[in-house]
Design an enzyme around this catalytic site. Structure first.
Site, mmCIF file in Angstrom:
data_model
loop_
_atom_site.group_PDB
_atom_site.id
_atom_site.type_symbol
_atom_site.label_atom_id
_atom_site.label_comp_id
_atom_site.label_asym_id
_atom_site.label_seq_id
_atom_site.Cartn_x
_atom_site.Cartn_y
_atom_site.Cartn_z
ATOM 1 C CB ILE A 3 1.433 -2.868 10.997
ATOM 2 C CG1 ILE A 3 2.296 -2.997 9.738
ATOM 3 C CG2 ILE A 3 0.668 -1.552 11.016
ATOM 4 C CD1 ILE A 3 1.481 -3.064 8.450
ATOM 5 C CB THR A 61 5.734 1.207 -1.250
ATOM 6 O OG1 THR A 61 6.461 2.290 -0.657
ATOM 7 C CG2 THR A 61 4.393 1.046 -0.552
ATOM 8 C CB THR A 104 -0.207 -3.324 -5.195
ATOM 9 O OG1 THR A 104 0.494 -2.955 -6.391
ATOM 10 C CG2 THR A 104 0.290 -4.700 -4.771
ATOM 11 C CG ASP A 105 -0.553 -2.294 -10.208
ATOM 12 O OD1 ASP A 105 -0.270 -1.748 -9.123
ATOM 13 O OD2 ASP A 105 0.139 -2.149 -11.230
ATOM 14 C CE1 TYR A 147 4.586 -3.148 -2.615
ATOM 15 C CE2 TYR A 147 3.947 -3.317 -4.921
ATOM 16 C CZ TYR A 147 3.747 -2.792 -3.660
ATOM 17 O OH TYR A 147 2.716 -1.921 -3.431
ATOM 18 C CE LYS A 154 0.309 -4.138 -0.695
ATOM 19 N NZ LYS A 154 -0.057 -3.341 0.509
ATOM 20 C CD1 TRP A 180 0.902 2.055 -11.989
ATOM 21 C CD2 TRP A 180 0.829 3.551 -13.641
ATOM 22 N NE1 TRP A 180 1.386 1.452 -13.111
ATOM 23 C CE2 TRP A 180 1.354 2.339 -14.158
ATOM 24 C CE3 TRP A 180 0.652 4.622 -14.518
ATOM 25 C CZ2 TRP A 180 1.744 2.192 -15.486
ATOM 26 C CZ3 TRP A 180 1.033 4.479 -15.848
ATOM 27 C CH2 TRP A 180 1.585 3.283 -16.326
#
Length: 301
Positions: free
Chosen positions: A41, A74, A113-114, A137, A141, A162
């Protein structure tokens, strides 16, 4: 039979594999789920070609084209010293996808993501809460989220947390492996979040993809219901394995330092997801039991 055709970058990974399998089982008219070796990508030209091909194939068949981006860098700890590469995948990659989707009028669902939150809350994060990532990270994101939302594409960002599943490595598989190797374990007990089975998340994303009119809110949260600590999660895994959960003892974050700081609290609220008329993901403990019932051998490997 669904009325849409799918492109799933990251289709060989944990989430992507579940999206493609469930879409095919539901009778999607067309599903292309390339791994990163097949569709990088960060390669703008390759992304443009892939989205253009999806749009043409779908519309020739009377289907709506949809991209669900499951591709991501990730490796949370590695990103601390490899932020430039993480930004290419997590920031530039979604920007390429969003630009192509805007050009060809293709719906885009982008998974985030959180970790975009600071992790110091005391109640579940809502999509509108202030972001303030504390890790490389998380920063990369968040850059991807902003690129998608600013692109002009019909796009939604879906944050989760998670995640575990039958494909690839994850916390559940690590605990299963350690159960067979060690008599006793210590697991962090002061970090709280929402374990999410990748198959449940995939179902939620496909439900959103199938909507003829997407929700007005463009950032949503989809994660397992309820909350627990990594210690509580590990004990539940042992229960599913038929092992004694008292073999696990809690420790603190300070006892287990990592290159990237972990959020103390990263529970995601599903309220906006449900208010949009989407089915909530099931409670995390129920989902874990279902995952072992369906994929017990893979989760033990």
């Amino acid at each position: 039979m669904t009325d849409f055709a799918l492109l799933v970058p990251g289709g060989r990974g944990q989430l992507g594999a579940d999206i493609s399998a469930l879409a095919e089982a539901a009778g999607a008219g067309f599903v292309h789920a390339p791994g990163s070796a097949e569709l990088d990508i960060t390669d703008g030209e390759a992304v443009a070609d892939a989205v253009s091909s999806l749009a043409t194939t779908a519309r020739d068949a009377g289907l709506r084209p949809v991209v669900i981006n499951a591709a991501a860098y990730t490796a949370v700890d590695a990103a601390e010293t490899d932020e430039a590469r993480a930004l290419e995948v997590n920031g530039d990659g979604p920007r390429n996808l969003a630009a192509a989707c805007a050009e060809h009028r293709v719906r885009l669902l982008h998974v985030s993501t959180d970790y975009v939150f600071p992790g110091d809350a005391t109640s579940p994060y809502e999509p509108s809460d202030t972001t303030d990532p504390r890790t490389a990270y998380g920063r990369t994101k968040l850059a991807g989220e902003r690129a998608v939302l600013d692109s002009g594409a019909e796009a939604w960002v879906v944050r989760t947390a998670w995640v575990y599943g039958a494909v690839g490595g994850n916390f559940v598989k690590t605990m299963a492996k350690l159960e067979a190797q060690r008599d006793k374990l210590t697991v962090v007990g002061d970090q709280v979040g929402c374990p999410t089975w990748s198959a449940d998340l995939a179902r939620g994303l496909l439900e959103l993809a199938a909507r003829t009119e997407g929700p007005k809110q463009r950032v949503l949260h989809a994660a397992g219901g309820g909350e627990t600590s990594w210690y509580g999660f590990a004990r539940a895994v042992f229960e599913e394995l038929g092992a004694d959960p008292t073999r696990i003892s809690p420790c603190t974050t300070a006892d287990f330092p990592r290159p990237a700081p972990r959020p103390a609290y990263s529970v995601l609220s599903q309220r906006a997801w449900q208010e949009a008329g989407l089915s909530p993901l099931r409670p995390w403990r129920e989902a874990l039991a279902a995952a072992f019932a369906q994929h017990g051998e893979a989760l033990r490997s």
